[in-house]
Write a protein that holds these residues in place. Structure first.
Motif, PDB file in Angstrom:
ATOM      1  N   LEU A 268     -20.366  -3.695  -1.998  1.00 29.81           N
ATOM      2  CA  LEU A 268     -19.242  -4.171  -1.201  1.00 29.81           C
ATOM      3  C   LEU A 268     -18.239  -3.028  -1.082  1.00 29.81           C
ATOM      4  O   LEU A 268     -17.812  -2.468  -2.107  1.00 29.81           O
ATOM      5  CB  LEU A 268     -18.557  -5.372  -1.853  1.00 29.81           C
ATOM      6  N   THR A 269     -17.863  -2.670   0.143  1.00 31.59           N
ATOM      7  CA  THR A 269     -16.883  -1.613   0.356  1.00 31.59           C
ATOM      8  C   THR A 269     -15.748  -2.159   1.207  1.00 31.59           C
ATOM      9  O   THR A 269     -15.971  -2.627   2.327  1.00 31.59           O
ATOM     10  CB  THR A 269     -17.512  -0.399   1.056  1.00 31.59           C
ATOM     11  N   VAL A 270     -14.534  -2.120   0.636  1.00 28.59           N
ATOM     12  CA  VAL A 270     -13.340  -2.587   1.336  1.00 28.59           C
ATOM     13  C   VAL A 270     -12.528  -1.363   1.735  1.00 28.59           C
ATOM     14  O   VAL A 270     -12.216  -0.509   0.895  1.00 28.59           O
ATOM     15  CB  VAL A 270     -12.493  -3.516   0.453  1.00 28.59           C
ATOM     16  N   THR A 271     -12.176  -1.268   3.024  1.00 31.72           N
ATOM     17  CA  THR A 271     -11.389  -0.155   3.534  1.00 31.72           C
ATOM     18  C   THR A 271     -10.107  -0.690   4.153  1.00 31.72           C
ATOM     19  O   THR A 271     -10.133  -1.692   4.878  1.00 31.72           O
ATOM     20  CB  THR A 271     -12.174   0.632   4.595  1.00 31.72           C
ATOM     21  N   ASN A 272      -8.976  -0.034   3.838  1.00 30.82           N
ATOM     22  CA  ASN A 272      -7.703  -0.380   4.455  1.00 30.82           C
ATOM     23  C   ASN A 272      -7.470   0.557   5.632  1.00 30.82           C
ATOM     24  O   ASN A 272      -7.129   1.725   5.445  1.00 30.82           O
ATOM     25  CB  ASN A 272      -6.552  -0.284   3.451  1.00 30.82           C
ATOM     26  N   PRO A 277       0.189  -0.193   3.496  1.00 28.22           N
ATOM     27  CA  PRO A 277      -0.562  -0.518   2.283  1.00 28.22           C
ATOM     28  C   PRO A 277      -0.840  -2.015   2.264  1.00 28.22           C
ATOM     29  O   PRO A 277      -0.071  -2.803   2.826  1.00 28.22           O
ATOM     30  CB  PRO A 277       0.383  -0.103   1.143  1.00 28.22           C
ATOM     31  N   ALA A 278      -1.916  -2.414   1.649  1.00 28.28           N
ATOM     32  CA  ALA A 278      -2.257  -3.836   1.519  1.00 28.28           C
ATOM     33  C   ALA A 278      -2.006  -4.259   0.085  1.00 28.28           C
ATOM     34  O   ALA A 278      -2.391  -3.570  -0.864  1.00 28.28           O
ATOM     35  CB  ALA A 278      -3.709  -4.077   1.895  1.00 28.28           C
ATOM     36  N   ASN A 313      -3.490  -3.647  -5.080  1.00 29.48           N
ATOM     37  CA  ASN A 313      -2.940  -2.898  -3.955  1.00 29.48           C
ATOM     38  C   ASN A 313      -3.933  -1.847  -3.493  1.00 29.48           C
ATOM     39  O   ASN A 313      -4.612  -1.220  -4.295  1.00 29.48           O
ATOM     40  CB  ASN A 313      -1.621  -2.237  -4.349  1.00 29.48           C
ATOM     41  N   LEU A 314      -3.963  -1.669  -2.160  1.00 32.02           N
ATOM     42  CA  LEU A 314      -4.875  -0.690  -1.576  1.00 32.02           C
ATOM     43  C   LEU A 314      -4.100   0.092  -0.520  1.00 32.02           C
ATOM     44  O   LEU A 314      -3.623  -0.481   0.469  1.00 32.02           O
ATOM     45  CB  LEU A 314      -6.081  -1.383  -0.941  1.00 32.02           C
ATOM     46  N   ALA A 315      -3.962   1.394  -0.761  1.00 31.34           N
ATOM     47  CA  ALA A 315      -3.166   2.234   0.123  1.00 31.34           C
ATOM     48  C   ALA A 315      -3.794   2.341   1.506  1.00 31.34           C
ATOM     49  O   ALA A 315      -4.998   2.123   1.686  1.00 31.34           O
ATOM     50  CB  ALA A 315      -3.006   3.623  -0.491  1.00 31.34           C
ATOM     51  N   THR A 343      -2.221 -10.501   0.692  1.00 39.84           N
ATOM     52  CA  THR A 343      -0.952 -11.123   1.040  1.00 39.84           C
ATOM     53  C   THR A 343      -0.281 -10.374   2.176  1.00 39.84           C
ATOM     54  O   THR A 343       0.692 -10.851   2.752  1.00 39.84           O
ATOM     55  CB  THR A 343      -0.014 -11.155  -0.179  1.00 39.84           C
ATOM     56  N   THR A 344      -0.782  -9.195   2.513  1.00 39.63           N
ATOM     57  CA  THR A 344      -0.274  -8.427   3.639  1.00 39.63           C
ATOM     58  C   THR A 344      -0.966  -8.895   4.915  1.00 39.63           C
ATOM     59  O   THR A 344      -2.173  -9.140   4.915  1.00 39.63           O
ATOM     60  CB  THR A 344      -0.534  -6.926   3.431  1.00 39.63           C
TER      61      THR A 344
END
Length: 617
Positions: A268-272, A277-278, A313-315, A343-344
């Motif tokens: 699983l790869t999550v990208t912002n 920031p998220a 948090n993910l920048a 939440t973002t």
């Protein structure tokens, strides 16, 4: 006036204005002086304001009537003066020469000074006002918003060389405007030019909201024309951007066609993708029942029981990965879905879900067990082989069959397979075998004297088998040799004359089925005979009666002839018994007796005619 005469009335009209700016108030000061020498009666002044002015007020306490322009003074003593202050607004256009004329019922010898004119030269004045609005006071970061700048000339004059300065702050990125080139985003200057009294002009600037500010956007209008009210020349719009982060999740699997029971790894790869920031990022990925959780590399961030992977948090521009190892079950749902949330605010929720599916290959671990009811059977007897096939799964097994062609050490007798086993090919057809199920077959066979005794059975299936090392079962026997030795004995003369020789013939036959080892015959001549000779070439020892044969092949025979003299008295029954170190299944035929009757020589002639002779074989 210096040339005043007695009884002369003089009106000195003075207009005093503080400034000549349009749309500002000015005050005209009228001063009437009686230069005498008499008192002046019924003095009044006519000062009707021209259309270049708009009356505001005066300090005449009602003595001045703005509508007629008459200021009633009344009597004015010799040498006295009186004044009136009239406040008026300077209009944008009109007549600006303001004339006042004093009159009296008393004769005025010098009327030339009864009139006074004040002519201001008004300066142009334009009250420019700017209002700035925004299409969305709380836009998402990354969204486009439109700033609308509206400049209004509240007059009273036309405004010249009007321009607005609106340099976008760092919180926005310029996209476009509708000024047809009048607005320069690099400098923020919007050139309007002349703007008539009462006119308005607007500009729409489209911008993208950046992740970081400042967001206060200020626009200021200026003009070459005097602006009496600069307080409304600046307008600020400050949206409150809502952080927005476009989270995207991609899910992959290490093997799209795994074998049931093996492990696969879901990545699983999550990208912002930003722009903000998220915060409080998490992924929901509860494995469906087609898989069993094994492990992950999330260091505790993933809880298999709930399927929640807590990222935090993910920048902007950052990514995070998780690998989940799972075992592929035999049945269940194989579509595995992961959904990321935060939440973002996320402007593009369509990429928040990632799926990976597998098409498992059925796998069934068949185990072949084979046993025999007697590991050391006697050659010629029957043994029963039991074949048991077990499916240890995890899948059902299809097209199951067993190959068990009996080796040449055995001869097929029967089986309990009800036709499923074909002895000629050795194939036992089972068909489908459920996970966890077992089935058995019993094959009865006769143990041959020679051949291969290792009997192997191998189970196969059209379903993948992950552990083929247990697909073959063997059973072997160590047959005990068995040889049915038959002892036959004969004599060449059943009624010999005492003192003559007879020849005993001993024949040993091996009826098998095995070769016979250590064969010997015990044939010690009884006292009725005296050993003469034999043709055993030393194999027969007369003193012991032992004839040593040794090995005797299946189906073979061997013979010995013993020549003996018939004694006058003694025992004539001569018995020979064969033995072997090899098992003999039928010992009743191992002895061959031969008995003859003989008469003493003195009776021979007399009794020969009637004496019976008999032989017992």
């Amino acid at each position: 006036m210096d040339d005043r005469q007695p009884g002369q009335r003089c009106v000195d009209l003075v207009a005093d204005h503080r400034n000549g700016q349009r749309h500002r108030h000015l005050t005209f000061t009228l001063t009437v002086t009686n230069n005498g020498p008499s008192s002046a009666a019924a003095v009044s002044v006519a000062d009707l304001l021209p259309n270049g002015y708009t009356y505001v007020s005066d300090n005449g306490a009602g003595a001045y009537v703005s509508g007629t322009g008459v200021w009633t003074i009344g009597n004015l003593a010799n040498g006295a003066s009186t004044s009136l202050l009239i406040t008026a607004t300077v209009n944008a256009t009109g007549t600006y020469a303001n004339t006042a004329t004093v009159t009296s019922t008393t004769t005025d010898p010098t009327p030339g000074n009864n009139t006074s004119t004040s002519t201001p030269t008004p300066a142009a004045s334009a009250d420019l006002a700017i209002v700035k609005g925004v299409s969305n006071a709380n836009p998402n970061v990354g969204d486009s918003v439109t700033f609308t700048l509206t400049v209004t000339n509240n007059g009273p004059s036309a405004a010249t060389s009007v321009s607005v300065t609106d340099l976008l702050p760092a919180g926005y990125t310029y996209v476009s405007d509708d000024s047809a080139g009048a607005y320069v985003p690099g400098t923020g200057a919007w050139t309007i030019g002349n703007l008539a009294n009462g006119a308005s002009v607007a500009l729409n600037i489209v911008v993208t909201v950046n992740a970081a500010g400042p967001y206060a956007n200020t626009a200021t209008v200026t003009s070459a024309t005097n602006d009496p009210t600069p307080g409304n020349n600046t307008s600020t719009s400050t949206p409150g951007p809502v952080p927005t982060a476009d989270l995207a999740i991609v899910k992959g699997v290490s093997n799209a066609n795994p074998v049931v029971g093996t492990n696969v790894v879901f990545t699983l790869t999550v990208t912002n993708n930003g722009p903000s920031p998220a915060a409080a990022v998490s992924v929901a990925d509860l494995l469906p029942n087609g898989y069993t959780y094994v492990s992950d590399n999330g260091a505790g961030a993933y809880v298999s029981g709930t399927g929640v992977w807590t990222i935090g948090n993910l920048a902007n521009g950052a990514n995070a990965s998780l690998q989940i190892t799972a075992t592929v079950n035999a049945t269940g749902t194989y579509l595995n879905t992961a959904t990321v949330s935060s939440t973002t605010n996320d402007p593009t929720p369509s990429n928040n879900t990632g799926t990976a599916t597998t098409t498992p290959v059925a796998s069934a671990d068949l185990i072949m067990a084979k046993s025999v009811d007697n590991a050391t059977p006697t050659v010629g007897t029957n043994v029963v082989f039991t074949l048991t096939v077990t499916n240890n799964g995890p899948s059902a097994s299809a097209g199951v069959s067993v190959a068990d062609l009996l080796p040449n050490g055995y001869t097929y007798v029967s089986d309990n397979g009800a036709g499923a086993y074909v002895s000629g090919t050795g194939v036992w057809t089972i068909g489908n075998l459920a996970n966890g199920a077992s089935t058995s077959l019993q094959i009865t066979a006769t143990v041959n004297a020679t051949g291969t005794y290792l009997n192997s059975a191998t189970a196969t299936s059209t379903t993948n088998d992950p552990t083929t090392t247990n697909n073959t079962g063997t059973a072997t026997t160590t047959p005990v040799a068995s040889a049915d030795l038959v002892m036959a004995k004969s004599v060449d003369n059943a009624t010999p004359t005492v003192g003559t020789n007879v020849v005993f013939t001993l024949t040993v036959t091996n009826n098998g089925p095995s070769a016979s080892a250590g064969v010997s015959v015990a044939d010690l001549l009884p006292s009725g005979y005296t050993y003469v000779s034999d043709n055993g070439a030393g194999a027969y020892v007369s003193g012991t009666g032992v004839w040593t044969i040794g090995n005797l092949a299946n189906g073979a025979s061997t013979s010995l002839q013993i020549t003996a003299t018939v004694n006058a008295t003694g025992t004539y029954a001569n018995t020979a018994t064969v033995t072997s170190t090899t098992n003999d299944p039928t010992t009743t035929n191992n002895t061959g007796p031969r008995q003859i009757w003989s008469w003493p020589s003195r009776w021979t002639t007399r009794l020969r005619r009637w004496a019976p002779t008999w032989c017992s074989p």
